[in-house]
Design an enzyme around this catalytic site. Structure first.
Site, PDB file in Angstrom:
ATOM      1  N   ASP A   1      33.627  43.320  36.066  1.00 32.19           N
ATOM      2  CA  ASP A   1      32.053  43.597  36.620  1.00 32.19           C
ATOM      3  C   ASP A   1      31.929  44.619  37.644  1.00 32.19           C
ATOM      4  O   ASP A   1      30.522  44.770  37.824  1.00 32.19           O
ATOM      5  CB  ASP A   1      31.284  42.347  36.269  1.00 32.19           C
ATOM      6  N   SER A   2      32.796  44.899  38.340  1.00 35.13           N
ATOM      7  CA  SER A   2      32.598  46.002  39.525  1.00 35.13           C
ATOM      8  C   SER A   2      32.251  47.259  39.056  1.00 35.13           C
ATOM      9  O   SER A   2      31.643  48.036  39.641  1.00 35.13           O
ATOM     10  CB  SER A   2      33.889  46.080  40.353  1.00 35.13           C
TER      11      SER A   2
ATOM     12  N   ASP B   1      35.747  41.195  32.072  1.00 34.90           N
ATOM     13  CA  ASP B   1      34.904  40.096  32.700  1.00 34.90           C
ATOM     14  C   ASP B   1      33.696  39.651  31.829  1.00 34.90           C
ATOM     15  O   ASP B   1      32.865  40.566  31.361  1.00 34.90           O
ATOM     16  CB  ASP B   1      34.240  40.807  33.946  1.00 34.90           C
TER      17      ASP B   1
ATOM     18  N   LYS C   1      37.645  37.086  31.692  1.00 34.08           N
ATOM     19  CA  LYS C   1      37.942  36.703  33.125  1.00 34.08           C
ATOM     20  C   LYS C   1      36.582  35.982  33.550  1.00 34.08           C
ATOM     21  O   LYS C   1      35.566  36.488  33.295  1.00 34.08           O
ATOM     22  CB  LYS C   1      38.338  37.745  33.993  1.00 34.08           C
TER      23      LYS C   1
ATOM     24  N   GLU D   1      34.505  33.665  36.884  1.00 32.53           N
ATOM     25  CA  GLU D   1      34.523  33.478  37.998  1.00 32.53           C
ATOM     26  C   GLU D   1      34.141  31.811  38.311  1.00 32.53           C
ATOM     27  O   GLU D   1      33.031  31.384  37.722  1.00 32.53           O
ATOM     28  CB  GLU D   1      33.287  34.044  38.798  1.00 32.53           C
TER      29      GLU D   1
ATOM     30  N   GLU E   1      40.466  36.112  45.366  1.00 28.50           N
ATOM     31  CA  GLU E   1      39.899  37.116  46.029  1.00 28.50           C
ATOM     32  C   GLU E   1      39.556  36.622  47.592  1.00 28.50           C
ATOM     33  O   GLU E   1      38.904  35.807  47.857  1.00 28.50           O
ATOM     34  CB  GLU E   1      38.773  37.566  45.114  1.00 28.50           C
TER      35      GLU E   1
HETATM   36  O1  KIV Z   1      35.272  43.304  38.974  1.00 26.80           O
HETATM   37  C1  KIV Z   1      36.206  43.380  39.505  1.00 26.80           C
HETATM   38  O2  KIV Z   1      36.743  44.394  39.761  1.00 26.80           O
HETATM   39  C2  KIV Z   1      36.935  42.257  39.791  1.00 26.80           C
HETATM   40  C3  KIV Z   1      38.292  42.523  40.834  1.00 26.80           C
HETATM   41  C4  KIV Z   1      37.774  42.546  42.175  1.00 26.80           C
HETATM   42  C5  KIV Z   1      39.198  41.330  40.639  1.00 26.80           C
HETATM   43  O3  KIV Z   1      36.808  41.037  39.520  1.00 26.80           O
END
Ligand code: KIV
Length: 273
Positions: free
Chosen positions: A53-54, A92, A122, A124, A191
């Site tokens: 989600d970056s 994510d 993924k 969190e 992280e």
């Molecule tokens: O969204 C992302 O890029 C991440 C990484 C920093 C692990 O969760």
């Protein structure tokens, strides 16, 4: 004699990641959000591609990861999976798509799996999202955990500083990591936590840990592709190693193109029909 003449590379699976940990082979993971980049990473031999989600930051220009939507994550996931043959693709679950209740979480994860063709999601958090993680796992969807600095909770933390320096937070992180392993997650991203803590967690778990800003004691490493390639110049944390200056390369190429267009040098005869 086998008649199998295919030269397709052996697919990375969640099970293969566990085997890599068992034999001490480090896992390489990078983010990608589009077909062309994913294809390059895959052909270079990356083990895991994270559709992170970056994308909210580096693709959409948002300050945090919070605004990105489930539809947008699915779009990025679809683009990435089309370019990948070998790497495991993890998408994510974005902020707001799983924290509410486990039924909604499962519906979000199912949409990602059905519509993007990814192989895992993924999420969190630890104990607080246990019910959602369990429900998604019970549908046969592999889940990668994410502990330590969890950017979707930035408004609670108030800072992107290193997490779990204090004993109580470190203890909770260890308990959360063990819980995620116990309920069936196949790996955990750690992280921005102290290297010693990440090493301890990695040693105590049988599933692989993938670190970002968590030192060298984890079972693998992940970076945001735009950061490590130097496309995103405005982010220079201590943990980031830059492997290229693509912003420089692109600026130079675009400047030369502008010059050639303005001077009439481009296109020349050979470049015309
Ligand atoms: O969204 C992302 O890029 C991440 C990484 C920093 C692990 O969760």
């Amino acid at each position: 004699m086998s008649t199998n003449t295919t030269d397709k590379p052996r697919k990375v699976t969640t099970r293969r990641l566990t085997e890599m940990k068992q034999r001490g082979e480090k896992i390489s993971m990078l983010t990608a959000y589009d077909y062309s980049s994913a294809k390059i990473l895959d052909q270079a031999g990356i083990d895991v591609i994270l559709v992170g989600d970056s994308a909210s930051n580096v693709m959409a220009g948002n300050v945090t990861t919070l605004p990105i939507t489930l539809d947008q994550m699915i779009y990025h996931g679809q683009s990435v999976t089309k370019g990948v043959n070998r790497a495991l693709v993890v998408v994510d679950l974005p902020f707001g798509s799983y924290q509410g209740n486990s039924k909604e979480a499962l519906a979000s994860a199912i949409r990602i799996m059905k519509e993007s063709d990814a192989e895992a999601v993924k999420m969190e958090g630890g104990a607080e999202i246990r019910e959602s993680v369990e429900r998604i796992l019970s549908a046969g969807i592999p889940v990668m955990g994410h502990l330590g600095l969890t950017p979707q909770s930035i408004n609670k933390f108030g800072t992107y500083n290193v997490r779990a320096r204090e004993e109580a937070e470190a203890q909770k992180l260890i308990e959360d990591a063990k819980l995620l392993e116990e309920i069936g997650c196949f790996a955990i991203v750690l992280e921005k936590i102290p290297a010693e803590l990440a090493k301890r967690v990695s040693e105590e778990l049988t599933i692989p840990t993938i670190g970002i800003g968590a030192g060298g004691g984890t079972d693998g490493q992940v970076l945001v592709m735009h950061d490590m390639l130097g496309i995103n110049q405005g982010f220079s944390p201590r943990f980031l190693r830059r492997y290229a200056d693509l912003a420089g390369v692109m600026t130079d190429a675009v400047s030369r193109y502008i010059e050639d267009v303005k001077s009439g040098d481009f296109p020349n005869e050979k470049e015309s029909y």
